[in-house]
Motif scaffolding. Structure first.
Motif, mmCIF file in Angstrom:
data_model
loop_
_atom_site.group_PDB
_atom_site.id
_atom_site.type_symbol
_atom_site.label_atom_id
_atom_site.label_comp_id
_atom_site.label_asym_id
_atom_site.label_seq_id
_atom_site.Cartn_x
_atom_site.Cartn_y
_atom_site.Cartn_z
ATOM 1 N N HIS A 1 -2.328 14.046 4.599
ATOM 2 C CA HIS A 1 -0.900 14.025 4.240
ATOM 3 C C HIS A 1 -0.044 13.826 5.490
ATOM 4 C CE1 HIS A 1 -1.141 15.108 -0.011
ATOM 5 N NE2 HIS A 1 -2.028 16.048 0.293
ATOM 6 N N LEU A 2 -0.363 14.576 6.550
ATOM 7 C CA LEU A 2 0.438 14.519 7.774
ATOM 8 C C LEU A 2 0.337 13.152 8.442
ATOM 9 C CD1 LEU A 2 2.215 15.851 9.899
ATOM 10 C CD2 LEU A 2 0.140 16.753 10.974
ATOM 11 N N LEU A 3 -0.871 12.614 8.546
ATOM 12 C CA LEU A 3 -1.046 11.318 9.202
ATOM 13 C C LEU A 3 -0.321 10.211 8.438
ATOM 14 C CD1 LEU A 3 -4.782 11.381 10.371
ATOM 15 C CD2 LEU A 3 -2.714 11.669 11.749
ATOM 16 N N THR A 4 -0.329 10.281 7.120
ATOM 17 C CA THR A 4 0.379 9.271 6.327
ATOM 18 C C THR A 4 1.881 9.358 6.569
ATOM 19 O OG1 THR A 4 -1.333 9.346 4.614
ATOM 20 C CG2 THR A 4 0.793 8.390 4.010
ATOM 21 N N SER A 5 2.416 10.581 6.584
ATOM 22 C CA SER A 5 3.849 10.742 6.856
ATOM 23 C C SER A 5 4.198 10.281 8.269
ATOM 24 C CB SER A 5 4.256 12.208 6.676
ATOM 25 O OG SER A 5 4.135 12.616 5.331
ATOM 26 N N LEU A 6 3.354 10.621 9.247
ATOM 27 C CA LEU A 6 3.619 10.209 10.628
ATOM 28 C C LEU A 6 3.555 8.694 10.778
ATOM 29 C CD1 LEU A 6 1.689 12.907 12.703
ATOM 30 C CD2 LEU A 6 4.156 12.732 12.321
ATOM 31 N N ARG A 7 2.653 8.053 10.033
ATOM 32 C CA ARG A 7 2.582 6.594 10.092
ATOM 33 C C ARG A 7 3.870 5.985 9.561
ATOM 34 N NH1 ARG A 7 1.532 3.029 6.316
ATOM 35 N NH2 ARG A 7 0.776 4.627 4.880
ATOM 36 N N ARG A 8 4.381 6.508 8.455
ATOM 37 C CA ARG A 8 5.653 6.014 7.920
ATOM 38 C C ARG A 8 6.789 6.267 8.895
ATOM 39 N NH1 ARG A 8 4.081 8.817 2.199
ATOM 40 N NH2 ARG A 8 2.973 7.035 1.265
ATOM 41 N N TYR B 1 21.135 5.318 -1.273
ATOM 42 C CA TYR B 1 20.667 3.930 -1.417
ATOM 43 C C TYR B 1 19.159 3.824 -1.635
ATOM 44 C CZ TYR B 1 20.177 4.768 3.647
ATOM 45 O OH TYR B 1 19.898 5.297 4.872
ATOM 46 N N PHE B 2 18.467 4.952 -1.722
ATOM 47 C CA PHE B 2 17.017 4.893 -1.946
ATOM 48 C C PHE B 2 16.699 4.302 -3.316
ATOM 49 C CE2 PHE B 2 12.821 7.354 -2.348
ATOM 50 C CZ PHE B 2 12.125 6.287 -1.785
ATOM 51 N N SER B 3 17.483 4.655 -4.317
ATOM 52 C CA SER B 3 17.249 4.103 -5.657
ATOM 53 C C SER B 3 17.392 2.583 -5.659
ATOM 54 C CB SER B 3 18.217 4.724 -6.664
ATOM 55 O OG SER B 3 18.042 6.121 -6.741
ATOM 56 N N LEU B 4 18.380 2.091 -4.909
ATOM 57 C CA LEU B 4 18.565 0.651 -4.816
ATOM 58 C C LEU B 4 17.372 -0.009 -4.111
ATOM 59 C CD1 LEU B 4 20.454 -1.749 -5.312
ATOM 60 C CD2 LEU B 4 21.512 -1.277 -3.093
ATOM 61 N N LEU B 5 16.855 0.633 -3.081
ATOM 62 C CA LEU B 5 15.686 0.096 -2.381
ATOM 63 C C LEU B 5 14.457 0.067 -3.282
ATOM 64 C CD1 LEU B 5 16.104 1.837 1.104
ATOM 65 C CD2 LEU B 5 16.619 -0.538 0.507
ATOM 66 N N ILE B 6 14.334 1.061 -4.137
ATOM 67 C CA ILE B 6 13.205 1.086 -5.080
ATOM 68 C C ILE B 6 13.316 -0.082 -6.058
ATOM 69 C CG2 ILE B 6 12.169 2.381 -6.991
ATOM 70 C CD1 ILE B 6 12.816 4.938 -5.443
ATOM 71 N N ASP C 1 6.261 1.491 -3.856
ATOM 72 C CA ASP C 1 5.187 1.632 -2.881
ATOM 73 C C ASP C 1 5.754 1.783 -1.474
ATOM 74 O OD1 ASP C 1 3.184 1.532 -4.818
ATOM 75 O OD2 ASP C 1 3.237 -0.658 -4.864
ATOM 76 N N GLU C 2 4.981 1.382 -0.468
ATOM 77 C CA GLU C 2 5.321 1.655 0.916
ATOM 78 C C GLU C 2 6.592 0.950 1.385
ATOM 79 O OE1 GLU C 2 3.567 3.762 3.373
ATOM 80 O OE2 GLU C 2 3.243 4.456 1.327
ATOM 81 N N LEU C 3 6.837 -0.259 0.902
ATOM 82 C CA LEU C 3 7.916 -1.062 1.457
ATOM 83 C C LEU C 3 9.272 -0.385 1.315
ATOM 84 C CD1 LEU C 3 8.351 -3.670 2.948
ATOM 85 C CD2 LEU C 3 8.685 -4.843 0.755
ATOM 86 N N SER C 4 9.539 0.208 0.168
ATOM 87 C CA SER C 4 10.835 0.869 -0.020
ATOM 88 C C SER C 4 10.976 2.077 0.894
ATOM 89 C CB SER C 4 11.000 1.301 -1.486
ATOM 90 O OG SER C 4 9.975 2.211 -1.866
ATOM 91 N N GLU D 1 9.435 10.273 0.389
ATOM 92 C CA GLU D 1 8.157 10.523 -0.274
ATOM 93 C C GLU D 1 8.303 11.251 -1.602
ATOM 94 O OE1 GLU D 1 5.342 10.672 3.733
ATOM 95 O OE2 GLU D 1 6.036 12.547 2.825
ATOM 96 N N THR D 2 9.538 11.393 -2.082
ATOM 97 C CA THR D 2 9.718 12.010 -3.397
ATOM 98 C C THR D 2 9.279 11.091 -4.524
ATOM 99 O OG1 THR D 2 12.019 11.249 -3.401
ATOM 100 C CG2 THR D 2 11.608 13.505 -2.670
ATOM 101 N N VAL D 3 9.155 9.796 -4.234
ATOM 102 C CA VAL D 3 8.713 8.809 -5.231
ATOM 103 C C VAL D 3 7.389 8.220 -4.770
ATOM 104 C CG1 VAL D 3 9.253 6.660 -6.428
ATOM 105 C CG2 VAL D 3 11.088 8.272 -5.872
ATOM 106 N N ASN D 4 6.329 8.510 -5.505
ATOM 107 C CA ASN D 4 5.008 7.963 -5.200
ATOM 108 C C ASN D 4 4.649 8.226 -3.741
ATOM 109 O OD1 ASN D 4 2.614 6.611 -5.897
ATOM 110 N ND2 ASN D 4 3.392 4.652 -5.188
ATOM 111 N N GLY D 5 4.846 9.476 -3.308
ATOM 112 C CA GLY D 5 4.665 9.801 -1.901
ATOM 113 C C GLY D 5 3.369 10.504 -1.565
ATOM 114 N N VAL D 6 2.397 10.495 -2.452
ATOM 115 C CA VAL D 6 1.096 11.108 -2.185
ATOM 116 C C VAL D 6 0.088 10.009 -1.861
ATOM 117 C CG1 VAL D 6 -0.780 12.491 -3.157
ATOM 118 C CG2 VAL D 6 1.598 13.078 -3.680
#
Length: 285
Positions: free
Chosen positions: A90-97, A141-146, A152-155, A229-234
């Motif tokens: 979990h931590l490595l994925t968040s740090l990569r983002r 603006y996160f909803s607009l990006l989604i 997925d990752e891009l947003s 990461e509240t949307v598809n963040g696992v």
């Protein structure tokens, strides 16, 4: 070699040793103060939990959080960590983002900041837009990006990029505008063109303030990653916190916040060290 020269060299060596000793004492003292503050906070947390002033669902004990740390880092009862991933995953994925969003945002902020600070027309056109974006909360603006880029990752990367860009752009523009004009005029007199002046005179002079903007930007990205990461963040610490919140697993929520905060402190320390190495003249000129 005369005795006077030897005495001067000896005095310089003694002065250097004294400075290093003083720096070591200050560092040890600062570490002791920080360790003491953390110990007091942990003791206060433990005392409140032990007194059961609040329901454990709302205020878990340090021991419960520690148990969750062990559980989320191992395979237990056939379950791998939490939500199917170990804590370090979990931590490595968040740090990569965080790393990707910060690097792209800082790079874009540097370019825009230089343009805003050096080109009056671009300053007039872009500066209000940067200020407008800087005042927007990321979730706005996160909803607009989604909608634009999917869940997925891009947003997520775009969200972190946009969060990191304005602080660096504003800090760079202000720092560039504050560079003494005599330096610029001297470089032009020696035949430097506009880009040489920007890269060899303006940018180094503005570097201390730019590094401050970078540290602020990385801090903003850290505060935004949980929202990203509240949307598809696992996997991801933010996704882990979101899933734990659904089931009132406050100990996992607290664990996730501590992990994000601790890693943020480490990264900020590395940036502070890089600032001292890249701009050692800060505060001395």
């Amino acid at each position: 070699m005369s005795a006077r020269v030897v005495d001067e060299e000896t005095a310089d060596l003694q002065l250097d040793v004294a400075r290093r000793r003083l720096a070591t004492q200050v560092a040890v003292g600062n570490f002791g103060l920080r360790a003491g503050a953390v110990s007091i906070l942990l003791a206060l947390w433990w005392a409140i939990a032990a007194a059961k002033i609040f329901d454990p669902v709302f205020v878990p004990s340090p021991g419960a959080v520690w148990d969750r740390l062990i559980e989320t880092s191992t395979v237990h009862d056939g379950q791998r960590g939490v939500s199917g991933y170990l804590l370090y995953e979990h931590l490595l994925t968040s740090l990569r983002r965080i790393l990707i969003g910060s690097v792209l945002g800082v790079a874009g902020g540097l370019v825009l900041g230089l343009l805003i600070g050096l080109v009056p027309v671009i300053r007039t056109l872009i500066a209000p837009l940067i200020t407008f974006v800087r005042t927007l909360p990321p979730l706005a603006y996160f909803s607009l990006l989604i909608i634009w880029f999917g869940i997925d990752e891009l947003s997520k990367i775009w969200l972190l990029l946009i969060a990191a860009l304005p602080p660096v752009a504003v800090a760079t523009a202000d720092a560039v505008s504050g560079v003494h004009q005599d330096y610029v005029n001297a470089a032009r007199t020696l035949g430097a063109n506009r880009w040489q002046v920007a890269l060899r005179i303006v940018l180094p002079s503005a570097l201390p303030e730019i590094m401050t903007g970078v540290r602020i930007a990385v801090g903003v990205v850290y505060t935004t990653v949980v929202a990203a990461e509240t949307v598809n963040g696992v996997p991801g610490v933010g996704g882990m916190i979101r899933d734990a919140q659904r089931y009132n697993q406050t100990d996992i929520v607290v664990l996730g916040l501590l992990i994000i905060g601790a890693s943020g402190l480490i990264l900020d320390g590395l940036l502070h060290y890089a600032e001292r190495r890249l701009a050692p003249w800060r505060g001395k000129t």
